[in-house]
Each structure stands twice: as structure tokens, then as C-alpha cells.
Design a protein around this motif. Structure first.
Motif, PDB file in Angstrom:
ATOM      1  N   TYR A 179       0.735  -1.060   0.029  1.00  0.00           N
ATOM      2  CA  TYR A 179       0.000   0.050  -0.240  1.00  0.00           C
ATOM      3  C   TYR A 179       0.773   1.198  -0.026  1.00  0.00           C
ATOM      4  CZ  TYR A 179      -3.519   3.108   1.848  1.00  0.00           C
ATOM      5  OH  TYR A 179      -4.445   4.354   2.065  1.00  0.00           O
ATOM      6  N   PRO A 189       0.444   5.933   1.870  1.00  0.00           N
ATOM      7  CA  PRO A 189      -0.795   6.456   2.686  1.00  0.00           C
ATOM      8  C   PRO A 189      -0.527   7.653   3.670  1.00  0.00           C
ATOM      9  CG  PRO A 189       0.085   4.499   3.672  1.00  0.00           C
ATOM     10  CD  PRO A 189       0.895   4.673   2.548  1.00  0.00           C
ATOM     11  N   HIS A 196      -2.970   9.481   1.044  1.00  0.00           N
ATOM     12  CA  HIS A 196      -4.231   8.667   1.394  1.00  0.00           C
ATOM     13  C   HIS A 196      -5.686   9.727   1.093  1.00  0.00           C
ATOM     14  CE1 HIS A 196      -6.824   6.301   4.081  1.00  0.00           C
ATOM     15  NE2 HIS A 196      -7.246   7.204   4.625  1.00  0.00           N
ATOM     16  N   ASP A 242      -9.096   4.842   0.049  1.00  0.00           N
ATOM     17  CA  ASP A 242      -8.093   3.882  -0.227  1.00  0.00           C
ATOM     18  C   ASP A 242      -7.890   2.817   0.659  1.00  0.00           C
ATOM     19  OD1 ASP A 242      -7.161   5.310  -2.411  1.00  0.00           O
ATOM     20  OD2 ASP A 242      -5.977   6.787  -1.138  1.00  0.00           O
ATOM     21  N   LEU A 243      -8.073   2.949   1.834  1.00  0.00           N
ATOM     22  CA  LEU A 243      -7.989   1.850   2.823  1.00  0.00           C
ATOM     23  C   LEU A 243      -9.286   0.871   2.791  1.00  0.00           C
ATOM     24  CD1 LEU A 243      -6.334   0.648   5.175  1.00  0.00           C
ATOM     25  CD2 LEU A 243      -8.080   1.802   6.763  1.00  0.00           C
ATOM     26  N   GLU A 280       2.069  -1.055   4.472  1.00  0.00           N
ATOM     27  CA  GLU A 280       2.264   0.442   4.300  1.00  0.00           C
ATOM     28  C   GLU A 280       3.575   0.854   4.072  1.00  0.00           C
ATOM     29  OE1 GLU A 280       0.226   2.496   7.129  1.00  0.00           O
ATOM     30  OE2 GLU A 280      -1.969   1.646   6.704  1.00  0.00           O
ATOM     31  N   GLY A 302      -5.055   8.155  -3.377  1.00  0.00           N
ATOM     32  CA  GLY A 302      -4.905   9.514  -2.801  1.00  0.00           C
ATOM     33  C   GLY A 302      -5.832  10.638  -3.748  1.00  0.00           C
TER      34      GLY A 302
END
Length: 245
Positions: free
Chosen positions: A12, A15, A19, A23-24, A45, A64
Motif C-alpha cells: 500500500y 498512505p 491517502h 483507499d484503505l 504500508e 490519494g
């Protein structure tokens, strides 16, 4: 602990810089749909100034919505230029959403600013447009056997696809890349870019499963069938957009 030997590692990307609210959700949707099939999943991450070893990961995600941090994110990506391009050329799936989509291209140009050279992984040029495009979007996806993909677009950047890159979707509804050619997103090998800022992997379980199956196939060098899941909630969300609500 699961006895299933299958494992997937998710990278990932940044972030801490790029972010956005969805996204999460996208990363977790990928992870949970794999875990529900008893596949071991690890999410890593990758934050600023961390080096990437592409061979360690089976799926890359970058998203993002904060355009003010684009140059910071691009600097981080370029520090890992060779590793990310190696992953792309090796057909490892990479999903790039919104800001991540811009950064995968040849260059981007914001309003009243100079062109900035980006990663060059996707052969697209991205330029700030006169209008902002937002709203529900639906398109047909060729590599998903022309099934629909639905979500929410929110962008003021226009992207133009060049040679050797295919659109992600042929639009049924929405503005997409530039509001002219009725396409959305881009695909090269298994690198997919999109302006869909809603949690696309939660709203489109068939697309999420394509990424999981592809990650497994590239890692284990064979096709591994996925156990069917009950996707009533996911398809309700998908069809809510599809029906124009």
C-alpha cells in the motif's frame, strides 16, 4: 491459523502522503476477499523514504486525492523507479487510483503550471481541464468479459491515452478520462489506472477477484480457482449505481 499455503503480500504505497477516504477500503476489500477464501494476506504500508523490493509483493495499490502532495509522492516513487517498473513488466497487478493514476503516466500538468515528468509506466498524458467531473460512472470492462464496473468519479484532470495502452472501461455513463472519447482509466499489462474515487473494489467484487486471481497466477505461475463468495451486499451497491440512483 490457516493451513492454506497460499499467501499474498500487498504493498500500500504512501498512505502518509496520498491517502483518501476510499483507499484503505479498497486495500481492505482486496485483503478480506482473499482471507475469506483462507488465503493468508499481509498488508505493508510503504511510507515516505522506505525502499521497495518489488519481488516481495504480489499486489501494489496507490491512491490519494490531495493534489498538493503530488510532487512529494512522485519523488518517493522515483526513488523506487526500477523496482516499480520491474513489477509492471512482470505483470504484477498494480491498481492506481486518482492521484496514483496521474503519477503512473508520462507527465501531468496542473493549472498554470509546467509539465512534470511522471513515472512513464502508463503511456498517458494528463492535463488540467476546464471542468470538474464528478458523479456516478458505469462502463464495460473488456478483460472482465464486458461486465460492468460502477463507481464514483471526481477529477478535474483530463488524461489522454497513447499507444500500447488500453482503456480500463468503455463508458455507458460518466465523463471518464477526458469527456470526449467515452473511456475511463487505462491498462497496460496488469497496471490499471482509474479516476473512480469510491471504494471500487468493494463495489465491484468481480474486479477485486480478478486482481486476486491475477496476483495468485503471477506469483504461483498457475491458475488457481477462487472459491465463490456470497456477494449480495456488494452487488446491491454496484446495482444502486448501475440503476442511476
Amino acid at each position: 491459523m490457516s493451513s492454506n499455503p497460499l499467501k499474498l503480500k500487498i504493498a500500500y504505497l504512501y498512505p502518509d502522503i496520498l491517502h483518501s477516504f476510499s483507499d484503505l477500503a479498497n486495500v481492505e476489500a482486496f485483503a478480506m476477499r482473499a482471507k475469506w477464501r483462507d488465503i493468508n494476506v499481509q498488508i505493508s504500508e510503504i511510507n515516505a523514504n522506505e525502499r521497495i523490493i518489488s519481488s516481495k509483493y504480489d499486489f501494489f495499490y496507490i491512491g490519494g486525492s490531495n493534489i498538493i502532495n503530488l510532487e512529494d509522492a512522485l519523488m518517493q516513487l522515483k526513488q523506487n523507479d526500477l523496482e516499480l517498473k520491474t513489477a509492471a513488466m512482470s505483470n504484477v497487478p498494480i491498481l492506481a487510483v486518482n492521484c496514483g493514476y496521474l503519477l503512473m503516466g508520462n507527465y501531468y500538468q496542473l493549472h498554470n503550471q509546467a509539465q512534470i515528468e511522471a513515472m512513464g509506466i502508463l503511456n498517458i498524458d494528463s492535463i488540467a481541464g476546464k471542468n470538474h467531473h464528478w458523479g456516478n460512472i458505469v462502463g464495460y470492462c473488456e478483460f472482465l468479459k464486458n461486465r460492468t464496473v460502477a463507481g464514483f468519479e471526481n477529477h478535474g484532470i483530463m488524461s489522454y491515452l497513447k499507444e500500447d495502452v488500453a482503456p480500463f472501461l468503455t463508458l455507458q455513463k460518466g465523463s471518464g478520462n477526458n469527456g470526449r472519447d467515452k473511456t475511463e482509466g487505462a491498462r497496460y499489462n496488469n497496471v490499471i489506472g482509474t479516476y473512480m474515487t469510491s471504494p471500487i473494489l468493494a463495489q465491484n467484487p468481480h474486479f477485486c477477484d480478478f486482481l486476486i486471481a491475477t496476483a495468485l497466477r503471477i506469483k504461483y505461475k498457475c491458475r488457481i480457482p477462487l472459491t465463490p463468495l456470497c456477494d449480495d451486499i456488494e452487488w446491491y451497491s454496484h446495482n444502486y449505481i448501475l440503476d442511476g440512483k
